[in-house]
Design a protein around this motif. Structure first.
Motif, PDB file in Angstrom:
ATOM      1  N   THR A  42       1.003  -1.362   0.117  1.00 36.95           N
ATOM      2  CA  THR A  42      -0.158  -0.007  -0.045  1.00 36.95           C
ATOM      3  C   THR A  42       1.027   1.247   0.074  1.00 36.95           C
ATOM      4  O   THR A  42       1.909   1.106   0.664  1.00 36.95           O
ATOM      5  N   PHE A  43       0.428   2.316  -0.607  1.00 42.42           N
ATOM      6  CA  PHE A  43       1.333   3.597  -0.898  1.00 42.42           C
ATOM      7  C   PHE A  43       0.546   4.895  -0.424  1.00 42.42           C
ATOM      8  O   PHE A  43      -0.843   4.606  -0.540  1.00 42.42           O
ATOM      9  N   GLY A  44       1.200   5.662  -0.023  1.00 43.14           N
ATOM     10  CA  GLY A  44       0.681   7.058   0.132  1.00 43.14           C
ATOM     11  C   GLY A  44       0.588   7.756  -1.206  1.00 43.14           C
ATOM     12  O   GLY A  44       0.931   7.207  -2.251  1.00 43.14           O
ATOM     13  N   PRO A  45      -0.188   8.818  -1.294  1.00 42.69           N
ATOM     14  CA  PRO A  45      -0.207   9.742  -2.303  1.00 42.69           C
ATOM     15  C   PRO A  45       1.167  10.140  -2.952  1.00 42.69           C
ATOM     16  O   PRO A  45       2.170  10.370  -2.110  1.00 42.69           O
ATOM     17  N   LEU A  46       1.218  10.551  -4.159  1.00 41.70           N
ATOM     18  CA  LEU A  46       2.586  11.232  -4.691  1.00 41.70           C
ATOM     19  C   LEU A  46       2.719  12.404  -4.100  1.00 41.70           C
ATOM     20  O   LEU A  46       1.771  13.274  -3.968  1.00 41.70           O
ATOM     21  N   ASN A  47       3.878  12.826  -3.696  1.00 41.84           N
ATOM     22  CA  ASN A  47       4.566  14.199  -3.236  1.00 41.84           C
ATOM     23  C   ASN A  47       4.361  15.053  -4.415  1.00 41.84           C
ATOM     24  O   ASN A  47       4.645  14.597  -5.627  1.00 41.84           O
ATOM     25  N   PRO A  48       3.976  16.104  -4.383  1.00 40.61           N
ATOM     26  CA  PRO A  48       4.338  17.217  -5.508  1.00 40.61           C
ATOM     27  C   PRO A  48       5.570  17.163  -6.313  1.00 40.61           C
ATOM     28  O   PRO A  48       6.723  16.926  -5.497  1.00 40.61           O
ATOM     29  N   VAL A  49       5.511  17.260  -7.505  1.00 42.88           N
ATOM     30  CA  VAL A  49       7.020  17.453  -8.246  1.00 42.88           C
ATOM     31  C   VAL A  49       7.583  18.931  -7.728  1.00 42.88           C
ATOM     32  O   VAL A  49       6.779  19.854  -7.914  1.00 42.88           O
ATOM     33  N   GLN A  50       8.800  18.848  -7.389  1.00 44.41           N
ATOM     34  CA  GLN A  50       9.458  20.035  -7.018  1.00 44.41           C
ATOM     35  C   GLN A  50      10.696  20.115  -7.921  1.00 44.41           C
ATOM     36  O   GLN A  50      11.566  18.975  -7.837  1.00 44.41           O
ATOM     37  N   CYS A  51      10.976  21.004  -8.395  1.00 44.69           N
ATOM     38  CA  CYS A  51      12.107  21.320  -9.343  1.00 44.69           C
ATOM     39  C   CYS A  51      13.078  22.533  -9.059  1.00 44.69           C
ATOM     40  O   CYS A  51      12.790  23.250  -8.267  1.00 44.69           O
ATOM     41  N   GLN A  52      14.186  22.058  -9.096  1.00 46.31           N
ATOM     42  CA  GLN A  52      15.422  23.173  -8.950  1.00 46.31           C
ATOM     43  C   GLN A  52      15.575  23.849 -10.003  1.00 46.31           C
ATOM     44  O   GLN A  52      16.016  24.943  -9.900  1.00 46.31           O
ATOM     45  N   SER A  53      15.342  23.344 -11.392  1.00 46.12           N
ATOM     46  CA  SER A  53      15.302  24.178 -12.623  1.00 46.12           C
ATOM     47  C   SER A  53      14.377  23.666 -13.500  1.00 46.12           C
ATOM     48  O   SER A  53      13.539  22.424 -13.030  1.00 46.12           O
TER      49      SER A  53
END
Length: 241
Positions: free
Chosen positions: A153-164
């Motif tokens: 079982t998994f939790g929801p995806l974390n938001p995509v966070q970008c450095q660039s």
């Protein structure tokens, strides 16, 4: 192949408890440079079942740098739970990043569902080949099991966070090991007296019950590829308030 264990009891956690563990994981994981380490596993006993973690607004181990130049079309600057800025990609790029991450995880892991649904999954060789296609230069997709996939079982995806606009991170928590989807005909016959693929719901030895998968995803030749993957052990479910 596996051994039986008693069913864990469910734990109901208030929102404040989830916030506390989210902050704790940010502090623990963020201090070890997770994006440059390979995926690792250590054998521990299974603990109690917990409900899915909320989507965090800060990905542990990632400190994005705000752009000093105008952002590409569709990109926005956001602020995480720790008040640090990060770049958020447009929807089409976010989808490509999520797909690359999903392909890499699918080689060794599958989200829990009914046995009938799990048995209809593509074979492991096909999924691992797709995972290798989603891998970037120098990254080797980890083989969790030679003849099966861990059912979790998994939790929801974390938001995509970008450095660039070319380097991003994405993460997802694994919350409980539910068994193994086995593709070995001999194993299915010997242990479950059925044909392959089969679902062994007995508790497998070895896998961590609580982990945070964190991937670095980079743009290579106009395609988003997973270039690093770390499986960081979580401290377990927060105690009942």
């Amino acid at each position: 192949m596996t051994t039986k264990s008693s069913s864990p009891k469910s734990v109901r956690i208030k929102p404040a408890g989830w916030l506390a563990i989210a902050v704790l994981v940010v502090l623990v994981v963020g201090s070890v440079g997770v994006l440059i380490q390979p995926v690792t596993h250590q054998p521990v006993p299974l603990a109690a079942v917990i409900t899915p973690l909320p989507t965090w607004t800060t990905v542990p181990g990632h400190t994005p740098v705000p752009s000093a130049t105008p952002l590409p079309g569709g990109w926005t600057q956001q602020t995480g739970l720790d008040s640090k800025p990060y770049l958020a990609p447009p929807a089409e790029i976010e989808t490509q990043i999520k797909n690359a991450f999903a392909h890499v995880l699918a080689c060794g892991y599958v989200e829990d569902a009914s046995d009938a649904v799990l048995r209809k999954q593509p074979d492991k060789a096909t999924l691992c080949d797709q995972a290798r296609q989603a891998a970037g230069r120098g990254f080797i997709v980890p083989e969790v099991m030679s003849n099966g996939r861990e059912v979790d079982t998994f939790g929801p995806l974390n938001p995509v966070q970008c450095q660039s606009s070319t380097i991003c991170t994405i993460a997802r928590a694994k919350l409980e090991v539910k068994g193994v989807l086995v593709f070995d005909a001999a194993g299915c016959k010997q242990y479950l007296n059925t044909s392959s693929p089969c679902v062994d719901r007995r508790t497998p030895k070895g896998p961590e019950p609580y982990e945070l998968f964190i991937a670095a995803v980079s743009l290579e030749n106009s395609q988003w590829k997973v270039t690093h993957l770390n499986a960081q052990k979580l401290p377990g479910p927060p105690p009942s308030p």
